[in-house]
Design an enzyme around this catalytic site. Structure first.
Site, PDB file in Angstrom:
ATOM      1  N   GLU A 143       2.049   1.874  -3.292  1.00 33.56           N
ATOM      2  CA  GLU A 143       1.082   2.213  -4.305  1.00 33.56           C
ATOM      3  C   GLU A 143       1.067   3.814  -4.045  1.00 33.56           C
ATOM      4  OE1 GLU A 143      -2.580   0.357  -4.011  1.00 33.56           O
ATOM      5  OE2 GLU A 143      -3.606   1.222  -5.288  1.00 33.56           O
TER       6      GLU A 143
ATOM      7  N   GLU B 260       0.892  -1.277  -0.133  1.00 28.41           N
ATOM      8  CA  GLU B 260      -0.125  -0.061  -0.080  1.00 28.41           C
ATOM      9  C   GLU B 260       0.773   1.221   0.140  1.00 28.41           C
ATOM     10  OE1 GLU B 260      -4.080  -0.546   1.680  1.00 28.41           O
ATOM     11  OE2 GLU B 260      -3.469   0.989   3.099  1.00 28.41           O
TER      12      GLU B 260
ATOM     13  N   GLU C 178     -16.239 -11.217   2.702  1.00 28.58           N
ATOM     14  CA  GLU C 178     -14.657 -10.957   1.797  1.00 28.58           C
ATOM     15  C   GLU C 178     -14.151 -12.155   1.318  1.00 28.58           C
ATOM     16  OE1 GLU C 178     -11.407  -9.599   3.956  1.00 28.58           O
ATOM     17  OE2 GLU C 178     -10.531  -8.278   2.610  1.00 28.58           O
TER      18      GLU C 178
ATOM     19  N   SER D  87      -7.417   1.957  -2.946  1.00 30.19           N
ATOM     20  CA  SER D  87      -6.122   1.259  -3.022  1.00 30.19           C
ATOM     21  C   SER D  87      -6.478  -0.138  -3.665  1.00 30.19           C
ATOM     22  CB  SER D  87      -5.327   1.056  -1.722  1.00 30.19           C
ATOM     23  OG  SER D  87      -4.437   0.135  -1.814  1.00 30.19           O
TER      24      SER D  87
ATOM     25  N   CYS E 107     -10.899  -2.058  14.042  1.00 35.07           N
ATOM     26  CA  CYS E 107     -11.232  -3.336  14.386  1.00 35.07           C
ATOM     27  C   CYS E 107     -11.196  -3.805  15.693  1.00 35.07           C
ATOM     28  CB  CYS E 107     -10.224  -4.087  13.388  1.00 35.07           C
ATOM     29  SG  CYS E 107     -10.011  -3.516  11.914  1.00 35.07           S
TER      30      CYS E 107
ATOM     31  N   CYS F 132      -8.384  -2.338   3.459  1.00 38.76           N
ATOM     32  CA  CYS F 132      -8.109  -3.316   4.144  1.00 38.76           C
ATOM     33  C   CYS F 132      -9.663  -3.846   5.019  1.00 38.76           C
ATOM     34  CB  CYS F 132      -7.043  -3.872   5.093  1.00 38.76           C
ATOM     35  SG  CYS F 132      -6.805  -1.986   5.589  1.00 38.76           S
TER      36      CYS F 132
ATOM     37  N   LYS G  28     -15.395  -9.961   7.094  1.00 36.38           N
ATOM     38  CA  LYS G  28     -14.327 -10.795   6.489  1.00 36.38           C
ATOM     39  C   LYS G  28     -14.986 -12.209   5.986  1.00 36.38           C
ATOM     40  CE  LYS G  28     -10.804  -8.228   7.604  1.00 36.38           C
ATOM     41  NZ  LYS G  28      -9.642  -7.633   6.399  1.00 36.38           N
TER      42      LYS G  28
ATOM     43  N   GLU H  31     -12.935 -12.420  -6.492  1.00 38.52           N
ATOM     44  CA  GLU H  31     -11.829 -11.807  -6.629  1.00 38.52           C
ATOM     45  C   GLU H  31     -10.820 -12.526  -5.846  1.00 38.52           C
ATOM     46  OE1 GLU H  31     -14.901  -9.459  -7.558  1.00 38.52           O
ATOM     47  OE2 GLU H  31     -14.165  -9.492  -5.620  1.00 38.52           O
TER      48      GLU H  31
END
Lengths: 618, 468, 159
Positions: free
Chosen positions: B170, B167, B249, B207, B391, B187, B246, B254
């Site tokens: 990037e 990250e 996710e 990102s 989190c 994230c 999550k 993907e």
């Protein structure tokens, strides 16, 4: 934009023109045919009557006659109603096809149409409205313009002192003086709880806030009550004027009228009134050049009884589910969008202008010690003169039911009257002489409520009545707090058990216990008062509950599971009328045979009982 | 409680409303039959998170909490942040349990079951065993996982270091090229789903990095498998997360490399506690264990990933040194720590100023997104976490009743535990993690380049808010 | 999107154009839509949701709270029986029971052929001619079970 001078000019001119409306000796060649266009009469074709009159007059080229659409006259049972002024002739139950005769006979030939006159209690036909017993004991303050003026014409309102109170307030009085006047008059909230109006205005004025609002509660949800609707339909400007006076007093520039969408006529007339007032500059900016700004918007209710509760109403105006807020804070401190908000009911507002004009002493001279002024009731149920009545506080129930209401139809007995709708209670025979005011009603376990007054005769089962109100509460509970959401459902279940003959004495005990719990623990007025119909019927008709639970009998024959309709062979004359009227062909027997009821088919609708000329069925 | 109030029987029995259980979504189960209509979930969803996936519907006795047309949460605008679960006092809302999937794999001798634990789990798991809020139980947690029978116990923090490497790289590139700035972190899967549903036009700002546990899963199934000669098909990666989004996710299309899921199961902190209890392990009596090598080493930068502002702080530590080539003197960025909804700072990196913002809670995320949409955002780098507090306060963390929440600042205590792990770490910058250095050198190549993209980056899709 | 849906979206947008994007306009808008379509289509709700920035669940919550709003189109003949106290006392419950029995429908339901829908209403203000029922806003006063049967017979024949 009108000035006060212009307003006075309109009043002076119009007043002469309309003098005949209130003065039977008016010096005029004109005649006004007033046709009631309240909701009740409208459902029985009064708009058609209005059109017919207009057409016939035009066709015949009759001069000096005007046909006026008005609000409710009050005696809805005899509708549609037509009144001819100045002689004040009162025609009842007029049909569209009667118009021709009324014009020809009354207007052209000057002969009263006898057959359309209204019968009074004693059975005699009465010519003039003022001679009817129904009107004699009434005192009309809130309803003073209803049935007199055309609600869709602002000039007619102005003619009878309309907006004069507003002008006086804006020019001559300080906000504190206005509040003081209202306070001194002793006026109390007509929505049900009876909170002193002056105090409410005062605390809203004193509350801190940049923005304040005035709200008119016209969400008349009490089933069987239509006082507010009649006022809005008959005299909408009175409400607008009062809201403006309230706005000036508390320091608000915006008002909302929250009105049921089920009242299309009222909504329409309100909108017309608002538009006319805006056109005259009586609503809007810089009213009468005094620098005072005020505007009013209509908000439609969408069918939720609980929105009559003030905080639920506010939620609804804000576009949310109408769920009551926890009080305090009260709306006077934190109402619409958190701003101090004054909420009054339609009838309360309808009194304001006249208190300003005639003075608080005049108003407080009417009524009882703690309840001043008059109260409008929607009289309904098993009573001859169903309709709208306004009486001074302190009038007894007996006077309302027997004198004004004309007693119970079909020669039946009075059993109870119900006031306050689903939040109120019933008043039995022994309390018929209770003077009606806030405190006395409370003392006998009922409440003033918004003004629904339902009379019941001896064919009504009180357990069923309690069940009816609980059904209503269950379907109208907002569901926010548990006692009301689930508690009322449980009460209803117990009542259903009693009505179906499966109840026990223990159920009555449980019912009472639950009722008290719900009263004590609900958030809002709806929940707190939901058990009232049960508590008051239990108080006065406990024996009837016991009959349902123990003897498994419903004497009024309303509870179908406990009712058995039979034909008394001795009395039956085999006329066959019952058979003709039975909707399910449950009555058997032919020709000269005595009739009997097939119990398997019978749905216990009691149509036969009512149709039997010999009282042989029961 | 029943005994305390002398409730022996239900006095007023009667009709009850019946509802279908909604378990269609991969994250949340909604069982309205347990609901008491307190509406805390509605308040959380609508007022705190500004989403409004659920609301009170119907009236009176029929009232219930549901979605539009009573659809599954799977088909409406729910982001699966799980904050409603945290506020539910009756368990009518709970995570979709995956414990049994994990037990089944643990008992399967042919499957190599690897577990990784997120930074926030270790500072909250102890609460489920009666420990003080904010107790760091890393050692006991690792021991417990080993007792449960996992073949390897790794640390998602290592994955977080990968995330920072990618990250930060990037960001440096996009910052230099002024490419779709501000760049936002990616994230948080609740935040990603929110952006995909409500602000598809802003997706280029996100990102392209996968989240730490997904990156780490991909590394385990590629580098680690190769290195240890294990068929990646037989590896089963379990992530222990403070989060229920999550779970969603994990099963996004993907999130596969060469046809294999990066991560095979996600369980929450609460589910792990339940597994430990099911296995009758006396958690408080466990000796401290250590993460398995070679991938058990992580930095202090990764340790603070679970607290709002933590990802930004970790990224800045690395970005600073990447841009300037000089060593950063003061590692703590105080202005982006703390509980404020949107924290803003201007960081001097060499001769350039970088404007950053840190938002937590979706109502704050919405403000950031509106600014980007209207072109009024002047930030270059934005961190977003869907849960208020980050989190550590995620939808998979131990549930604290309202009494505790009113008297104790749970967020502060858990955050303090995280920052103290960072402070005590010897290595506090992700790019200095020796494990990473080795894996990049041996296997991936440079951050942001081809292999890294294949394993560690992803893309986003526009999602319909309501599939009804 | 089907052409019916397109039409709904178009009409809804027309209604929305008359309102400011303020949340308190939700109920007036829903009232307009209810009048326009006889119910509140899902597509309309989505448009409102976007326009006012109110989540679908909240709009759905508001619609299901107020009895005036319905989620399904009403039947060709919408028969409602007044269960206000004045009508109740004069026997409107028996009329409603009969209505349910004859059409085999429950309160608020619409028949499968879309011809009849039935419900109860609170006071319509025609207490003077109680009990009353209405068919598409036309009021039938002094109602009896028999009168109801006659009206139903007539409507059934009319098709």
């Amino acid at each position: 934009m009108k000035t006060i001078e212009e307003l006075n000019k309109i009043r002076a001119e119009k007043r002469i023109e309309l003098d005949l409306r209130k003065n039977t000796n008016a010096d005029t060649r004109e005649k006004h045919i007033l046709v009631c266009n309240g909701t009740g009469c409208t459902s029985s074709k009064s708009p058609e009557i209005l059109e017919n009159f207009k057409r016939i007059i035009e066709e015949k080229g009759i001069q000096n006659v005007r046909v006026i659409k008005t609000g409710c006259f009050g005696l809805c049972a005899k509708g549609p109603i037509v009144i001819i002024r100045p002689e004040d002739t009162f025609y009842a139950m007029v049909k569209p096809e009667d118009c021709e005769e009324i014009i020809q006979s009354h207007i052209v030939e000057g002969k009263v149409v006898e057959r359309l006159l209204c019968k009074d209690i004693d059975g005699k036909k009465v010519n003039r409205l003022d001679d009817l017993t129904f009107y004699k004991k009434q005192k009309r303050i809130a309803l003073k313009n209803c049935g007199v003026i055309n609600p869709e014409d602002i000039d007619e309102y102005i003619a009878f002192d309309g907006y004069r109170a507003l002008a006086r307030v804006l020019v001559e009085m300080s906000p504190d003086e206005v509040i003081d006047t209202i306070d001194k008059s002793g006026l109390r909230g007509r929505g049900g709880a009876g909170f002193p109006t002056g105090k409410k205005w005062k605390s809203t004025r004193e509350a801190k806030g940049d923005k304040k609002f005035v709200v008119c509660n016209a969400d008349e949800g009490d089933p069987g009550a239509f006082m507010d609707r009649s006022i809005l339909e008959g005299d909408p400007h009175a409400v607008l004027e009062a809201m403006e006076i309230a706005g000036y007093s508390i320091g608000a520039e915006k008002g909302y009228i929250y009105v049921r969408a089920e009242y299309p006529i009222a909504v329409n007339r309100l909108q017309i009134a608002i538009n006319q007032a805006r056109e005259y500059g009586i609503l809007g900016e810089n009213i009468f050049g005094t620098g005072f700004n005020f505007d009013i918007e209509i908000r439609l209710g969408a069918g939720a009884f609980v929105c009559g509760e003030e905080t639920a109403l506010l939620e609804s105006i804000e576009g949310k589910r109408g769920q009551p807020r926890v009080k305090p804070p009260y709306p006077a401190q934190s109402g619409l969008w958190g701003c101090p908000t004054l909420i009054n009911n339609v009838e309360t507002y309808a009194n304001i202008a006249q208190i300003i004009l005639k003075g608080p002493e005049w108003y407080s001279s009417i009524g009882t010690e703690n309840s001043k002024g008059t109260k409008v009731f929607a009289l309904g149920g098993n009573v001859n003169n169903v309709g709208l009545v306004e009486v001074p506080m302190g009038t007894t129930l007996r006077e309302i039911v027997y004198d004004i209401g004309g007693g119970i139809p079909n020669g039946r007995e009075f059993k109870a009257a119900q006031t306050g709708g689903p939040s109120g209670g019933c008043i039995p025979k022994e309390h018929l002489d209770t003077p009606i005011d806030y405190e006395s009603l409370k003392a006998i376990g009922s409440m003033m409520g918004s003004g629904g007054l339902i009379v019941m005769d001896d064919t009504k089962c009180m357990v069923c009545l309690a069940k009816f109100y609980l059904q209503f509460t269950v379907s109208e509970s907002c569901g926010k707090c548990t006692p009301c959401r689930i508690g009322t459902k449980r009460m209803l279940e117990i009542l259903e058990k009693l009505c179906s003959g499966e109840g026990t004495e223990y159920d009555i005990y449980r019912l009472e216990k639950l009722a008290v719990n719900i009263q004590k623990s609900s958030i809002c007025g709806l929940g707190q008062s939901a058990p009232n119909p049960v508590i008051s019927t239990l108080k006065y008709f406990r024996e009837e509950f016991r009959q349902h639970a123990i003897e498994k009998e419903c004497k009024a024959m309303e509870c179908k599971a406990l009712a058995r309709i039979e034909i008394d062979e001795e009395k039956c004359k085999a006329c066959g009328l019952c058979q003709k009227n039975c909707p399910v062909n449950a009555i058997e027997g032919e020709g000269r045979e005595k009739r009997h009821i097939n119990q398997d088919k019978c749905i216990k609708c009691t149509t036969c009982i009512r149709s039997c000329p010999f009282h042989a069925i029961g | 409680m029943a005994i305390k109030f002398n409730v022996l029987d239900v006095e007023f029995k009667g009709e009850m409303t019946k509802h279908k259980v909604d378990d269609k979504s991969p994250s949340i189960v909604r069982d309205f039959n347990k609901c008491i209509l307190c509406r805390r979930c509605v308040a959380t969803c609508k007022n705190v998170q500004n989403i409004g996936a659920i609301d009170c519907i119907e009236r009176g006795f029929e009232s219930c909490i549901s979605t539009t047309y009573d659809h599954s949460l799977n088909d409406v605008n729910c982001t699966f942040c799980g904050q409603c679960i945290e506020s539910c006092p009756t368990g009518a809302l709970h995570e979709k349990e995956n414990i049994n999937d994990v037990w089944a794999k643990l008992k399967d001798p042919d499957t190599y079951v690897v577990v990784q634990t997120a930074p926030s789990v270790r500072v909250a798991l102890g609460e489920e065993f009666g420990m003080e809020i904010g107790t760091n139980v890393t050692g006991k947690m690792v021991s417990a996982l080993k007792h449960l029978g996992f073949d390897k116990v790794f640390d998602t923090n290592t994955g977080a270091d990968f995330t920072i490497m990618e990250e930060a790289t990037e960001f440096v590139k996009r910052f230099k090229e002024n490419d779709n700035l501000p760049m936002t972190t990616s994230c948080c899967p609740g935040w990603v789903k929110f952006a995909e549903m409500e602000y598809p036009e802003n997706l280029p700002h996100l990102s392209s990095c996968k989240s730490p546990h997904q990156m780490f899963g991909a590394i385990i199934k590629s580098y680690y498998a190769e290195k240890n000669n294990i068929d990646p098909k037989n590896i089963y990666v379990v992530s222990v997360m403070p989060c229920i989004a999550k779970k969603f996710e994990r099963q996004r299309e993907e999130m596969k490399v060469n046809g294999l899921w990066d991560v095979d199961a996600v369980i929450t902190t609460r589910e792990l506690a339940r597994m430990i209890k099911q296995a009758n392990i006396e958690f408080d009596k466990l000796e401290d264990g250590t993460f398995d090598n070679p991938m058990g080493e992580a930095t202090g930068a990764a340790a603070i990933f679970g607290v709002t502002g933590g990802v930004m702080e970790a990224a800045l530590r690395t970005a600073y040194e990447l841009i300037t080539g000089k060593e950063l003197q003061k590692l703590e960025f105080e202005e982006i720590r703390g509980a404020k909804g949107i924290k803003k700072a201007t960081i001097q990196i060499g001769d350039k100023e970088v404007k950053v913002a840190v938002a937590h809670g979706l109502s704050n995320a919405r403000k950031i997104m509106e600014e980007i949409k209207n072109g009024t955002s002047d930030y270059q780098f934005v961190e977003v976490m869907a849960c208020p507090g980050g989190c550590i306060m995620g939808g998979g963390q131990p549930i604290k009743n309202s009494k505790i929440r009113m008297t104790v600042d749970v967020r502060e205590k858990r955050a303090a535990a995280m920052y103290s792990i960072d402070e005590r770490s010897t290595i506090r910058k992700s790019h200095e993690n020796p494990v990473l250095k080795q894996i990049y050198k041996e296997y991936i190549g440079n951050p942001g380049e081809h292999k890294a993209h294949e394993l560690l980056h992803t893309h986003y899709v526009e999602r319909e808010e309501y599939r009804i | 999107m089907s052409c019916v849906d397109e039409k709904i979206v178009e009409e809804t947008r027309k209604i929305l154009d008359g309102y400011k994007k303020e949340k308190d306009n939700l109920i007036p808008i829903l009232n307009d839509i209810q009048v326009k379509f006889g119910y509140i289509p899902k597509k309309s709700q989505m448009e409102i949701s976007k326009y006012l920035g109110i989540p679908m669940a909240e709009i759905f919550g508001v619609i299901t709270f107020y009895s005036r709003f319905s989620l399904e189109p009403k039947g060709k003949y919408n028969i409602s029986v007044c269960l206000g106290t004045a009508c109740f006392v004069k026997g409107s419950q028996a009329i409603f029971d009969r209505l349910k029995e004859r059409l085999k429908l429950e309160d608020g339901q619409t028949s499968a052929d879309g011809k009849f829908s039935i419900d109860t209403t609170r006071c319509v203000g025609a207490c003077g001619i109680a009990p009353v029922f209405t068919v598409n806003n036309e009021v039938y006063g002094h109602a009896t079970v028999k009168k109801l049967d006659e009206v139903l017979d007539k409507l059934e024949k009319e098709g």
